[in-house]
Design a protein around this motif. Structure first.
Motif, PDB file in Angstrom:
ATOM      1  N   ASN A 224     -56.997 -44.261 -43.255  1.00 49.07           N
ATOM      2  CA  ASN A 224     -55.701 -44.187 -42.577  1.00 49.07           C
ATOM      3  C   ASN A 224     -55.368 -45.549 -41.982  1.00 49.07           C
ATOM      4  N   ASP A 225     -54.155 -46.042 -42.291  1.00 50.80           N
ATOM      5  CA  ASP A 225     -53.723 -47.353 -41.791  1.00 50.80           C
ATOM      6  C   ASP A 225     -53.204 -47.295 -40.354  1.00 50.80           C
ATOM      7  N   ASP A 226     -52.847 -46.127 -39.870  1.00 56.02           N
ATOM      8  CA  ASP A 226     -52.355 -45.923 -38.505  1.00 56.02           C
ATOM      9  C   ASP A 226     -51.334 -46.977 -38.073  1.00 56.02           C
ATOM     10  N   GLY A 227     -50.295 -47.126 -38.864  1.00 54.31           N
ATOM     11  CA  GLY A 227     -49.195 -48.004 -38.464  1.00 54.31           C
ATOM     12  C   GLY A 227     -49.266 -49.425 -38.978  1.00 54.31           C
ATOM     13  N   GLU A 228     -50.426 -49.855 -39.466  1.00 57.82           N
ATOM     14  CA  GLU A 228     -50.503 -51.164 -40.097  1.00 57.82           C
ATOM     15  C   GLU A 228     -49.792 -51.082 -41.460  1.00 57.82           C
ATOM     16  N   PRO A 229     -49.345 -52.203 -42.024  1.00 64.89           N
ATOM     17  CA  PRO A 229     -48.712 -52.171 -43.347  1.00 64.89           C
ATOM     18  C   PRO A 229     -49.603 -51.457 -44.363  1.00 64.89           C
ATOM     19  N   SER A 230     -48.988 -50.655 -45.216  1.00 62.69           N
ATOM     20  CA  SER A 230     -49.733 -49.827 -46.160  1.00 62.69           C
ATOM     21  C   SER A 230     -50.764 -50.622 -46.952  1.00 62.69           C
ATOM     22  N   GLY A 231     -52.012 -50.124 -46.928  1.00 63.66           N
ATOM     23  CA  GLY A 231     -53.079 -50.736 -47.699  1.00 63.66           C
ATOM     24  C   GLY A 231     -53.768 -51.909 -47.048  1.00 63.66           C
ATOM     25  N   THR A 232     -53.407 -52.263 -45.821  1.00 66.92           N
ATOM     26  CA  THR A 232     -53.995 -53.451 -45.193  1.00 66.92           C
ATOM     27  C   THR A 232     -55.137 -53.127 -44.231  1.00 66.92           C
ATOM     28  N   ALA A 233     -55.351 -51.859 -43.940  1.00 64.89           N
ATOM     29  CA  ALA A 233     -56.379 -51.507 -42.954  1.00 64.89           C
ATOM     30  C   ALA A 233     -57.333 -50.440 -43.492  1.00 64.89           C
ATOM     31  N   GLY A 234     -56.833 -49.220 -43.666  1.00 62.78           N
ATOM     32  CA  GLY A 234     -57.701 -48.135 -44.093  1.00 62.78           C
ATOM     33  C   GLY A 234     -58.386 -48.390 -45.421  1.00 62.78           C
TER      34      GLY A 234
END
Length: 222
Positions: A64-74
């Motif tokens: 889950n990215d939880d608000g970060e740009p899609s694909g940049t965290a989770g």
């Protein structure tokens, strides 16, 4: 990873704080509970990104990215988990990356400097990878369980002998007459036969192995 308290590690990148929390989990609800706990603890943080891998076959994977740009965290967090190499000398046909039953949450406090998509991917990946390099890990194996009944006054010596011989001990039970020493080993006829011979030698033939089924057992990571 080993059972016990959560493992925490923090890095700072361009004034943003990335606090990684790792917890051993065996079901999805436990992973989601960790995220909920950290949202309450770090209520003023901007992001609580997460990833987890569960199951002997690693079939349950979520991020889950939880608000970060899609694909940049989770996603980079999940990649860090599933690509983590724990086998130093994998056998032919065995995957070297086999980490499972772990949840990673990275809490981010924004430092005022934008990292860009590439910077975020590197930051979240590094946060989890660095933590995995530091956290104690164990190997979970399906092993045969056995008990050995031995008089109380001889139990300490025999247990020490078995432990010194490299057998993994699983704890003891007691009755009025005997101590029932628990130990475990691979489901391999040769290994079990050798253990029986060693036990007979150590006890002058008085003790034998009694099967107690099989189970998943944590063993030190070799």
């Amino acid at each position: 990873m080993a059972s016990g308290p959560d493992f925490r590690h923090e890095i700072s990148i361009k004034r943003s704080r990335f606090i990684t929390v790792l917890r051993r989990v065996e079901e999805e609800s436990s992973a989601r509970e960790l995220v909920a706990e950290l949202r309450r603890e770090f209520y003023d943080a901007r992001h609580h990104c997460s990833a987890f891998v569960i199951g002997a076959d690693r079939s349950l994977q979520r991020s889950n990215d939880d608000g970060e740009p899609s694909g940049t965290a989770g996603t980079p967090m999940l990649d860090a988990l599933v690509k983590r190499v724990t086998r130093l000398d994998p056998q032919p046909g065995e995957a070297a990356a086999d980490l499972s039953d772990v949840c990673a949450v990275v809490v981010r406090y924004f430092g005022g400097i934008l990292l860009g998509a590439g910077g975020l991917v590197r930051a979240y990946s590094e946060s989890v990878s660095t933590s995995l390099a530091l956290v104690p890990l164990v190997r979970r194996e399906r092993l045969k369980l056995f008990t050995v009944a031995v008089p109380h006054n001889e139990a300490g010596r025999l247990e020490n002998e078995l432990r010194s011989a490299g057998y993994l001990m699983t704890g003891n039970d007691y009755d009025a007459v005997d101590t029932h020493i628990g130990l475990t080993m691979p489901d391999d006829a040769g290994v079990i036969s050798a253990a029986m011979e060693r036990l007979a030698s150590l006890s002058a033939g008085r003790c034998t192995l009694t099967s107690a089924g099989s189970d998943w057992v944590d063993t030190p990571l070799r």
